[in-house]
Design an enzyme around this catalytic site. Structure first.
Site, mmCIF file in Angstrom:
data_model
loop_
_atom_site.group_PDB
_atom_site.id
_atom_site.type_symbol
_atom_site.label_atom_id
_atom_site.label_comp_id
_atom_site.label_asym_id
_atom_site.label_seq_id
_atom_site.Cartn_x
_atom_site.Cartn_y
_atom_site.Cartn_z
ATOM 1 N N CYS A 88 -14.458 -19.197 3.702
ATOM 2 C CA CYS A 88 -14.006 -18.624 5.038
ATOM 3 C C CYS A 88 -14.977 -18.211 6.158
ATOM 4 O O CYS A 88 -15.793 -17.387 5.717
ATOM 5 C CB CYS A 88 -13.274 -17.393 4.889
ATOM 6 S SG CYS A 88 -12.315 -16.674 6.394
ATOM 7 N N GLY A 89 -15.328 -19.033 7.230
ATOM 8 C CA GLY A 89 -16.385 -18.402 8.296
ATOM 9 C C GLY A 89 -16.381 -17.110 8.757
ATOM 10 O O GLY A 89 -17.236 -16.258 8.730
ATOM 11 N N HIS A 90 -15.413 -16.977 9.294
ATOM 12 C CA HIS A 90 -15.050 -15.431 9.869
ATOM 13 C C HIS A 90 -15.038 -14.326 8.938
ATOM 14 O O HIS A 90 -15.460 -13.278 9.068
ATOM 15 C CB HIS A 90 -13.650 -15.495 10.965
ATOM 16 C CG HIS A 90 -12.719 -14.608 9.924
ATOM 17 N ND1 HIS A 90 -11.619 -15.472 9.512
ATOM 18 C CD2 HIS A 90 -12.143 -13.690 9.815
ATOM 19 C CE1 HIS A 90 -10.883 -14.633 8.742
ATOM 20 N NE2 HIS A 90 -11.124 -13.475 8.907
ATOM 21 N N HIS A 203 -5.467 -26.889 6.891
ATOM 22 C CA HIS A 203 -5.392 -26.352 8.258
ATOM 23 C C HIS A 203 -5.411 -27.491 9.412
ATOM 24 O O HIS A 203 -5.886 -28.479 9.129
ATOM 25 C CB HIS A 203 -6.862 -25.785 8.491
ATOM 26 C CG HIS A 203 -7.220 -24.345 7.661
ATOM 27 N ND1 HIS A 203 -7.482 -24.522 6.346
ATOM 28 C CD2 HIS A 203 -7.261 -23.267 8.109
ATOM 29 C CE1 HIS A 203 -7.680 -23.200 5.976
ATOM 30 N NE2 HIS A 203 -7.702 -22.385 6.948
ATOM 31 N N ASP A 229 -5.400 -18.590 13.598
ATOM 32 C CA ASP A 229 -6.735 -17.869 13.374
ATOM 33 C C ASP A 229 -6.818 -17.226 14.904
ATOM 34 O O ASP A 229 -7.028 -18.019 15.885
ATOM 35 C CB ASP A 229 -7.688 -18.867 13.075
ATOM 36 C CG ASP A 229 -8.954 -18.124 12.572
ATOM 37 O OD1 ASP A 229 -9.459 -16.991 13.354
ATOM 38 O OD2 ASP A 229 -9.760 -18.794 11.910
ATOM 39 N N CYS A 233 -12.697 -19.718 14.046
ATOM 40 C CA CYS A 233 -12.459 -20.359 12.783
ATOM 41 C C CYS A 233 -13.638 -20.853 12.530
ATOM 42 O O CYS A 233 -14.356 -22.157 12.525
ATOM 43 C CB CYS A 233 -11.398 -21.599 12.653
ATOM 44 S SG CYS A 233 -11.066 -22.058 10.819
ATOM 45 N N GLY A 234 -14.465 -20.292 11.466
ATOM 46 C CA GLY A 234 -15.646 -20.970 11.072
ATOM 47 C C GLY A 234 -15.798 -21.971 10.391
ATOM 48 O O GLY A 234 -16.670 -23.120 10.681
ATOM 49 N N THR A 235 -14.841 -22.243 9.515
ATOM 50 C CA THR A 235 -14.661 -23.391 8.590
ATOM 51 C C THR A 235 -14.154 -24.693 9.546
ATOM 52 O O THR A 235 -14.543 -25.851 9.632
ATOM 53 C CB THR A 235 -13.949 -23.550 7.377
ATOM 54 O OG1 THR A 235 -12.685 -22.621 7.634
ATOM 55 C CG2 THR A 235 -14.597 -22.392 6.225
HETATM 56 O O1 PYC Z 1 -13.138 -18.552 9.860
HETATM 57 O O2 PYC Z 1 -13.105 -20.086 8.314
HETATM 58 C C1 PYC Z 1 -12.676 -19.491 8.837
HETATM 59 C C2 PYC Z 1 -11.199 -19.113 8.505
HETATM 60 C C3 PYC Z 1 -10.287 -19.858 7.690
HETATM 61 C C4 PYC Z 1 -8.929 -19.227 7.852
HETATM 62 C C5 PYC Z 1 -9.284 -18.176 8.944
HETATM 63 N N1 PYC Z 1 -10.365 -18.184 9.203
#
Ligand code: PYC
Length: 310
Positions: A88-90, A203, A229, A233-235
């Site tokens: 999870c990036g965030h 996703h 999100d 979303c980092g990923t």
């Molecule tokens: O930031 O990767 C992310 C992420 C995945 C689901 C919610 N945020």
């Protein structure tokens, strides 16, 4: 009464709730196996922390665990209202700011163990965090699926620490007043993508023109439990970079600014890991703020002690 200590933060509007004490003991060994054990034997903790009445569909939770690789500052297992995330990036940006808040890290680069690989997160002196994510790549280009009630929809399937279906061409404007329509569209697409041969896609990510000068794109990302999100979303941004890299639309080291539906931003760039295989290391930069320290009380006499499960 059992107590769970948590610290909340948000990254570009998207919440992260870190369990810092009182979570289940998953023992030692491969973190992916410990994630499976969490799911098999202690899933009620996930529900207690993320679901109502203590949480909401939007919260991403994280359990800190002893890293197997001792070069890592911690191991982390991310989860949400319906299950577990690879990366999870965030949440990683939120985790770094939380560890700094606890005095466990100083500015600099820190390795973190996740069930899908080790990532390196750098806490900058000014508070921003850059995450060198797991290897990301586009697995399929221009997959067309027939979506009941919508018609054919075309997107790419890419890995950025979770599996994404990324759609450029769609009829919807990405704005907050459109969340219901965006949610319905993505949910239908996901059912079709999953039933037409891509069951692992968890996703769905839609892209549109940015609203802020300097940004390259705005996205709407639907998470596995149907919430969207609030951050870029980092990923999902990692998966996007993999697609851009594969198409030659973004060069190594070039900056991509991804805007969220809220107007928050991640700055992103990539390094080639294996150009012939289309594999990249994305680096995602953003900011998080700690906004609560709390203790959850788990009273077995409470019928919703372990959260309301859908
Ligand atoms: O930031 O990767 C992310 C992420 C995945 C689901 C919610 N945020």
């Amino acid at each position: 009464m059992r107590k769970i200590t948590i610290i909340d933060s948000h990254t570009g509007g998207e919440p992260t709730r870190i369990i810092v004490a009182g979570g289940p003991d998953l023992g030692t060994g491969l973190i992916a196996r410990r994630r499976d054990k969490f799911q098999r034997e202690f899933d009620q903790f996930r529900s207690a922390v993320t679901n109502e009445p203590r949480g909401s569909d939007v919260i991403v939770g994280a359990l800190l665990v002893e890293p197997e690789d001792k070069t890592c500052v911690t191991g982390v297992i991310f989860f949400n209202n319906v299950g577990y995330l690879g990366m999870c990036g965030h949440g990683t940006i939120g985790l770094m700011v939380t560890l700094a808040h606890l005095g466990r890290i100083q500015p600099g680069a820190h390795r973190l163990e996740t069930p899908v690989g080790i990532v390196t997160a750098t806490l900058h002196a000014h508070g921003e965090v850059s995450v060198a994510n797991v290897t990301s790549w586009r697995a399929r280009q221009a997959v067309s699926v027939e979506v009941p009630g919508i018609g054919p929809v075309t997107g790419d399937v890419a890995w950025g620490g979770n599996w994404f279906f990324l759609i450029e061409n769609h009829p919807l404007e990405i704005k907050l007043t459109n969340v219901d329509a965006l949610t319905d569209f993505c949910w239908r697409v996901r059912q079709s993508v999953n039933s037409q041969g891509y069951p692992e896609v968890d996703h769905v990510e839609l892209f549109g023109p940015p609203s802020t000068p300097g940004a390259h794109s705005k996205n709407f990302v639907q998470c596995p439990g149907k919430a969207y999100d609030r951050s870029p979303c980092g990923t999902g941004t990692s998966a996007k970079l993999a697609c851009l890299a594969a198409e030659g639309k973004l060069c190594e080291g070039e900056t991509w600014i991804q805007e969220s539906i809220l107007g928050s931003h991640f700055r992103a760039a990539f390094k080639w890991q294996d150009q012939s295989a289309g594999k990249i290391t994305p680096v995602i930069t953003g900011t998080a703020f700690v906004n609560a320290e709390a203790t959850h009380l788990l009273n077995e006499a409470d019928p919703f002690c372990w959260g309301i499960r859908g």
